[in-house]
Write a protein that holds these residues in place. Structure first.
Motif, PDB file in Angstrom:
ATOM      1  N   VAL A 120       1.265  -1.230  -0.036  1.00 15.86           N
ATOM      2  CA  VAL A 120       0.061   0.402   0.159  1.00 15.86           C
ATOM      3  C   VAL A 120       0.561   0.956  -0.339  1.00 15.86           C
ATOM      4  N   SER A 122      -0.388   4.288  -0.900  1.00  6.98           N
ATOM      5  CA  SER A 122      -1.099   5.745  -0.537  1.00  6.98           C
ATOM      6  C   SER A 122      -1.330   5.671   1.300  1.00  6.98           C
ATOM      7  N   GLU A 125      -4.446   5.155   2.588  1.00  2.13           N
ATOM      8  CA  GLU A 125      -5.343   3.927   2.275  1.00  2.13           C
ATOM      9  C   GLU A 125      -4.220   3.154   3.107  1.00  2.13           C
ATOM     10  N   TRP A 128      -5.662   3.524   6.643  1.00  2.00           N
ATOM     11  CA  TRP A 128      -7.623   3.122   6.465  1.00  2.00           C
ATOM     12  C   TRP A 128      -7.261   0.957   6.891  1.00  2.00           C
ATOM     13  N   TYR A 129      -5.885   0.383   6.162  1.00  6.29           N
ATOM     14  CA  TYR A 129      -6.465  -1.120   5.865  1.00  6.29           C
ATOM     15  C   TYR A 129      -5.126  -0.868   7.936  1.00  6.29           C
ATOM     16  N   ILE A 152     -10.917  -1.456   0.386  1.00  2.62           N
ATOM     17  CA  ILE A 152     -11.276  -0.188   0.232  1.00  2.62           C
ATOM     18  C   ILE A 152     -11.863   0.862  -0.927  1.00  2.62           C
ATOM     19  N   HIS A 153     -11.764  -0.411  -1.898  1.00  2.00           N
ATOM     20  CA  HIS A 153     -12.600   0.865  -2.564  1.00  2.00           C
ATOM     21  C   HIS A 153     -14.165   0.104  -2.908  1.00  2.00           C
TER      22      HIS A 153
END
Length: 350
Positions: A120, A122, A125, A128-129, A152-153
């Motif tokens: 990952v 970003s 992101e 978020w993970y 996430i998307h």
């Protein structure tokens, strides 16, 4: 002649002594068994390496020497390889704020953090993970799967009428829990399978399906019977969500979403509300899973529905032979090859 050791900065010995003392202290605190202590230690080591690289121009040779010195001092610790020291540096570079490290990423194992660094790019992101890993208790393999399938998307992307049919903040929570599309590639069914085959496959792989649904879903049964005015109806799949305190009805459609699907689901939601729901439960929610959908048709279909309903697509695994040429395609390719003239023994150009 023996190989000369690389020249090291003047303050290197003092730096190594400080690291050794810090490592000994961390080992005493929890023998490096407490994950937070270990991850914080790795972050601090990475930060110090990063600072010296930025300020004093330390290169890869210094990291190699540092690895040798630390492994000599701590032979039972396998975490001081040059590769892992470089991960520590990357870890500190990715997470500059120590408060975020302490409160969030130090809560997940080092192996999880390494995968986040690798997979990952970003920062948003990655954060978020990390949050989802803590909230859902993901193993490293589950984290990798969720990243590879782009969770996430997909999260919160289902088309729903929750903002109109559920009170806030329940509507926001319900929306965030739904995905679009759902990844059902763990199943071994063909794309032309019937809905009952899909249902049986999901029940047979209920553990994988619950993992894809997310934290909080409890499976109550398939072909769940409810009786209304003397007639029996059967729900494809019935769940209860412990955070929403709601029954969840799931209907499976192997084809494209049709407007009549929402009307049938609205009936099921109302029936479960009246028959199964207790005073302590919130409103029942319906989820329609279909092979494909038109967002506009779904939105129009849900406008007049009073029950909370969401519609999502799902993906199935590609057949093994999907990318293999057919016999006809092979024959066409062979016929398209220009054969040499008779008597010409030169090879055929590819």
């Amino acid at each position: 002649m023996p190989k000369q050791p690389p020249s090291l900065p003047d303050n290197y010995e003092a730096f190594v002594r400080g690291l050794k003392e810090r490592i000994h202290t961390a080992q005493i605190k929890a023998a490096l068994a407490v994950n937070k202590e270990l991850v914080m230690l790795y972050w601090q080591l990475g930060r110090d390496i990063l600072q010296r690289q930025e300020q004093e121009g330390w290169g890869a040779k210094v990291i190699d020497q540092l690895s040798k010195d630390l492994k000599r001092e701590f032979p039972d610790n396998t975490g001081f390889s040059p590769r892992n020291l470089k991960y520590m540096r990357a870890f500190a570079e990715a997470w500059r704020d120590e408060a975020i490290v302490q409160q969030l990423v130090a809560q997940i194992p080092w192996g999880h953090n390494v995968r986040l660094l690798d997979m990952v790019k970003s920062p948003e992101e990655r954060l978020w993970y990390a949050q989802q890993t803590i909230e859902n208790g993901w193993s490293r393999n589950v984290l990798i799967l969720q990243i590879e399938t782009g969770l996430i998307h997909r999260s919160g992307q289902a088309v729903t009428n929750f903002s109109r049919t559920l009170p806030s903040p329940q509507s926001d929570l319900a929306q965030s829990l739904l995905k679009d599309p759902y990844n059902l590639e763990f199943l071994t069914i063909s794309k032309d399978a019937q809905e009952r085959e899909l249902e049986r496959a999901l029940v047979n792989h209920i553990r994988d399906f619950l993992l894809e649904l997310g934290m909080g879903f409890a499976f109550l049964g398939n072909q769940y019977p409810i009786e209304v005015d003397g007639r029996e109806f059967r729900l494809d799949l019935l769940f209860y969500h412990v955070k929403l305190h709601s029954y969840i009805v799931v209907e499976l459609k192997m084809g494209e979403f049709e407007p009549e699907h929402s009307g049938k689901m609205n009936f099921y939601v109302a029936a479960v509300d009246n028959i199964l729901r207790s005073p302590n439960d919130n409103r029942t929610i319906g989820i329609i899973l279909c092979r494909s959908k038109s967002k506009t048709i779904v939105e129009y279909s849900l406008q007049g529905m009073e029950g909370p309903i969401g519609v999502s697509a799902f993906t199935l695994p590609a057949p093994l032979n999907e990318n293999l040429p057919t016999v006809e395609q092979l024959e066409m390719e062979l016929n398209a090859v220009e054969m040499p003239p008779e008597g010409d023994s030169s090879p055929i150009e590819p």
